[in-house]
Scaffold this motif. Structure first.
Motif, PDB file in Angstrom:
ATOM      1  N   LEU A   3      -8.431  23.914   8.228  1.00  0.00           N
ATOM      2  CA  LEU A   3      -7.151  24.371   7.444  1.00  0.00           C
ATOM      3  C   LEU A   3      -7.361  23.564   6.158  1.00  0.00           C
ATOM      4  O   LEU A   3      -7.919  22.484   5.904  1.00  0.00           O
ATOM      5  CB  LEU A   3      -5.981  23.814   8.095  1.00  0.00           C
ATOM      6  CG  LEU A   3      -4.696  24.094   7.204  1.00  0.00           C
ATOM      7  CD1 LEU A   3      -4.496  25.471   7.571  1.00  0.00           C
ATOM      8  CD2 LEU A   3      -3.563  23.394   8.012  1.00  0.00           C
ATOM      9  N   THR A   4      -7.148  24.415   5.001  1.00  0.00           N
ATOM     10  CA  THR A   4      -7.254  24.122   3.736  1.00  0.00           C
ATOM     11  C   THR A   4      -5.792  23.857   3.166  1.00  0.00           C
ATOM     12  O   THR A   4      -4.905  24.792   3.249  1.00  0.00           O
ATOM     13  CB  THR A   4      -7.945  24.998   2.735  1.00  0.00           C
ATOM     14  OG1 THR A   4      -9.178  24.900   3.045  1.00  0.00           O
ATOM     15  CG2 THR A   4      -7.921  24.583   1.443  1.00  0.00           C
ATOM     16  N   HIS A  11      -6.632  18.412   3.956  1.00  0.00           N
ATOM     17  CA  HIS A  11      -7.420  19.327   4.490  1.00  0.00           C
ATOM     18  C   HIS A  11      -7.743  18.846   5.971  1.00  0.00           C
ATOM     19  O   HIS A  11      -8.068  17.855   6.248  1.00  0.00           O
ATOM     20  CB  HIS A  11      -8.851  19.703   3.770  1.00  0.00           C
ATOM     21  CG  HIS A  11      -8.598  19.779   2.366  1.00  0.00           C
ATOM     22  ND1 HIS A  11      -8.142  20.929   1.712  1.00  0.00           N
ATOM     23  CD2 HIS A  11      -8.763  18.783   1.340  1.00  0.00           C
ATOM     24  CE1 HIS A  11      -8.048  20.610   0.344  1.00  0.00           C
ATOM     25  NE2 HIS A  11      -8.498  19.565   0.211  1.00  0.00           N
ATOM     26  N   ARG A  12      -7.550  19.772   6.956  1.00  0.00           N
ATOM     27  CA  ARG A  12      -7.958  19.324   8.287  1.00  0.00           C
ATOM     28  C   ARG A  12      -9.284  19.820   8.727  1.00  0.00           C
ATOM     29  O   ARG A  12      -9.744  20.919   8.702  1.00  0.00           O
ATOM     30  CB  ARG A  12      -6.883  20.071   9.203  1.00  0.00           C
ATOM     31  CG  ARG A  12      -6.181  19.211  10.215  1.00  0.00           C
ATOM     32  CD  ARG A  12      -6.285  18.865  11.540  1.00  0.00           C
ATOM     33  NE  ARG A  12      -6.194  20.036  12.590  1.00  0.00           N
ATOM     34  CZ  ARG A  12      -7.180  20.381  13.387  1.00  0.00           C
ATOM     35  NH1 ARG A  12      -8.497  19.602  13.161  1.00  0.00           N
ATOM     36  NH2 ARG A  12      -7.258  21.100  14.137  1.00  0.00           N
ATOM     37  N   TYR A  13      -9.786  18.703   9.542  1.00  0.00           N
ATOM     38  CA  TYR A  13     -10.977  19.028  10.123  1.00  0.00           C
ATOM     39  C   TYR A  13     -11.263  18.523  11.770  1.00  0.00           C
ATOM     40  O   TYR A  13     -10.468  17.951  12.028  1.00  0.00           O
ATOM     41  CB  TYR A  13     -12.279  17.949   9.338  1.00  0.00           C
ATOM     42  CG  TYR A  13     -12.486  18.477   7.996  1.00  0.00           C
ATOM     43  CD1 TYR A  13     -13.458  19.312   7.592  1.00  0.00           C
ATOM     44  CD2 TYR A  13     -11.711  17.770   6.930  1.00  0.00           C
ATOM     45  CE1 TYR A  13     -13.770  19.454   6.279  1.00  0.00           C
ATOM     46  CE2 TYR A  13     -11.871  17.949   5.609  1.00  0.00           C
ATOM     47  CZ  TYR A  13     -12.669  18.892   5.259  1.00  0.00           C
ATOM     48  OH  TYR A  13     -13.023  19.258   3.998  1.00  0.00           O
ATOM     49  N   ASP A  14     -11.880  19.453  12.330  1.00  0.00           N
ATOM     50  CA  ASP A  14     -12.233  18.733  13.715  1.00  0.00           C
ATOM     51  C   ASP A  14     -13.886  18.316  13.761  1.00  0.00           C
ATOM     52  O   ASP A  14     -14.835  18.886  13.224  1.00  0.00           O
ATOM     53  CB  ASP A  14     -12.639  20.083  14.614  1.00  0.00           C
ATOM     54  CG  ASP A  14     -11.220  20.514  15.232  1.00  0.00           C
ATOM     55  OD1 ASP A  14     -10.328  19.763  14.714  1.00  0.00           O
ATOM     56  OD2 ASP A  14     -10.996  21.842  15.622  1.00  0.00           O
ATOM     57  N   MET A  19      -8.776  15.347  12.399  1.00  0.00           N
ATOM     58  CA  MET A  19      -8.714  14.392  11.110  1.00  0.00           C
ATOM     59  C   MET A  19      -8.388  15.192   9.980  1.00  0.00           C
ATOM     60  O   MET A  19      -8.626  16.431   9.818  1.00  0.00           O
ATOM     61  CB  MET A  19      -9.984  13.672  10.947  1.00  0.00           C
ATOM     62  CG  MET A  19     -10.875  14.149  10.263  1.00  0.00           C
ATOM     63  SD  MET A  19     -10.975  14.188   8.604  1.00  0.00           S
ATOM     64  CE  MET A  19     -12.305  12.873   8.084  1.00  0.00           C
ATOM     65  N   ILE A  20      -7.597  14.370   8.771  1.00  0.00           N
ATOM     66  CA  ILE A  20      -7.235  15.000   7.628  1.00  0.00           C
ATOM     67  C   ILE A  20      -7.974  14.367   6.657  1.00  0.00           C
ATOM     68  O   ILE A  20      -8.263  12.969   6.638  1.00  0.00           O
ATOM     69  CB  ILE A  20      -5.838  15.055   7.609  1.00  0.00           C
ATOM     70  CG1 ILE A  20      -5.120  13.684   7.528  1.00  0.00           C
ATOM     71  CG2 ILE A  20      -5.032  16.061   8.450  1.00  0.00           C
ATOM     72  CD1 ILE A  20      -3.737  13.714   6.775  1.00  0.00           C
ATOM     73  N   ASN A  41     -14.208  19.410   1.036  1.00  0.00           N
ATOM     74  CA  ASN A  41     -15.476  20.001   1.357  1.00  0.00           C
ATOM     75  C   ASN A  41     -16.423  19.084   2.035  1.00  0.00           C
ATOM     76  O   ASN A  41     -17.620  18.945   1.674  1.00  0.00           O
ATOM     77  CB  ASN A  41     -16.205  20.649   0.002  1.00  0.00           C
ATOM     78  CG  ASN A  41     -17.464  21.572   0.542  1.00  0.00           C
ATOM     79  OD1 ASN A  41     -17.346  22.301   1.641  1.00  0.00           O
ATOM     80  ND2 ASN A  41     -18.261  21.578  -0.338  1.00  0.00           N
ATOM     81  N   ILE A  42     -15.989  18.478   3.282  1.00  0.00           N
ATOM     82  CA  ILE A  42     -16.861  17.589   4.004  1.00  0.00           C
ATOM     83  C   ILE A  42     -17.816  18.752   4.854  1.00  0.00           C
ATOM     84  O   ILE A  42     -17.457  19.431   5.438  1.00  0.00           O
ATOM     85  CB  ILE A  42     -15.852  16.743   4.880  1.00  0.00           C
ATOM     86  CG1 ILE A  42     -15.225  16.017   3.938  1.00  0.00           C
ATOM     87  CG2 ILE A  42     -16.980  15.829   5.670  1.00  0.00           C
ATOM     88  CD1 ILE A  42     -14.138  14.856   4.750  1.00  0.00           C
TER      89      ILE A  42
END
Length: 189
Positions: free
Chosen positions: A10-11, A16-19, A34-35, A40-41
């Motif tokens: 999610l942006t 921003h949310r990452y798995d 995590m957020i 842009n990781i």
């Protein structure tokens, strides 16, 4: 644990949310949510970050008898919480510049002197890779309301006794509570 991949889910405007997928010791996969402030990781190395996202402002009065605290309505909790002034470091700013700007915006006070800059640490390691530095110093001036309409802040100076009472009865941000606990007990042991 062995890093396998990271996927943006999610942006948002500010976060921003990452798995993140890891291979754990029993061979199974662990997907960790995590957020981040980083939009842009893509690699494991980018999870750690190289420069701070935010600044935490730990200010004392000129006599070093009081500490500055914000009582702030925090949207995520829907409640008033005691915290140090803090904020994001703008593009091109150094932490000391951010501290002076955020202090002025949130409280109206002036950063008179920087006594120390505590190196980079993680803000909320349980669910975010956001980093901050703490600027410790001396401030003065007259208080005014926050310059942001979305920040409800009541800033003021507190003595050690007042801080001890607040810690016993009021909600705090963890880093503020820990620092204030130790500070309020100096010379009282």
């Amino acid at each position: 644990m062995k890093f396998e991949s990271i996927k943006k889910v999610l942006t948002g405007k500010f976060i921003h949310r990452y798995d993140i997928t890891y291979r754990v010791s029993d061979g199974s996969q662990k997907v960790y949510e995590m957020i981040s402030r980083n939009p842009n990781i893509q690699t494991h190395e980018e999870l750690q970050g190289k420069k701070p996202d935010a600044v935490v402002i730990i200010m004392h009065d000129k006599k070093n008898e009081k500490i500055l605290l914000n009582r702030e309505f925090r949207l995520a909790t829907g409640a008033w919480v005691y915290n140090f002034p803090a904020g994001l470091i703008d593009q091109g700013e150094e932490p000391q510049q951010s501290a002076a700007r955020e202090l002025r915006e949130e409280t109206g006070l002036t950063l008179d002197r920087v006594c120390d800059i505590i190196p980079m640490s993680y803000s909320a390691i349980g669910f975010s890779n956001e980093t901050n530095v703490c600027v410790v110093g001396i401030a003065s001036g007259a208080f005014h309301q926050s310059t942001s309409a979305v920040e409800e802040i009541e800033a003021r100076w507190y003595t050690k006794e007042e801080v001890r009472q607040l810690i016993a009865t009021q909600p705090f941000a963890a880093r503020t509570q820990a620092y204030c606990y130790l500070w309020s007990r100096q010379d009282n042991a």
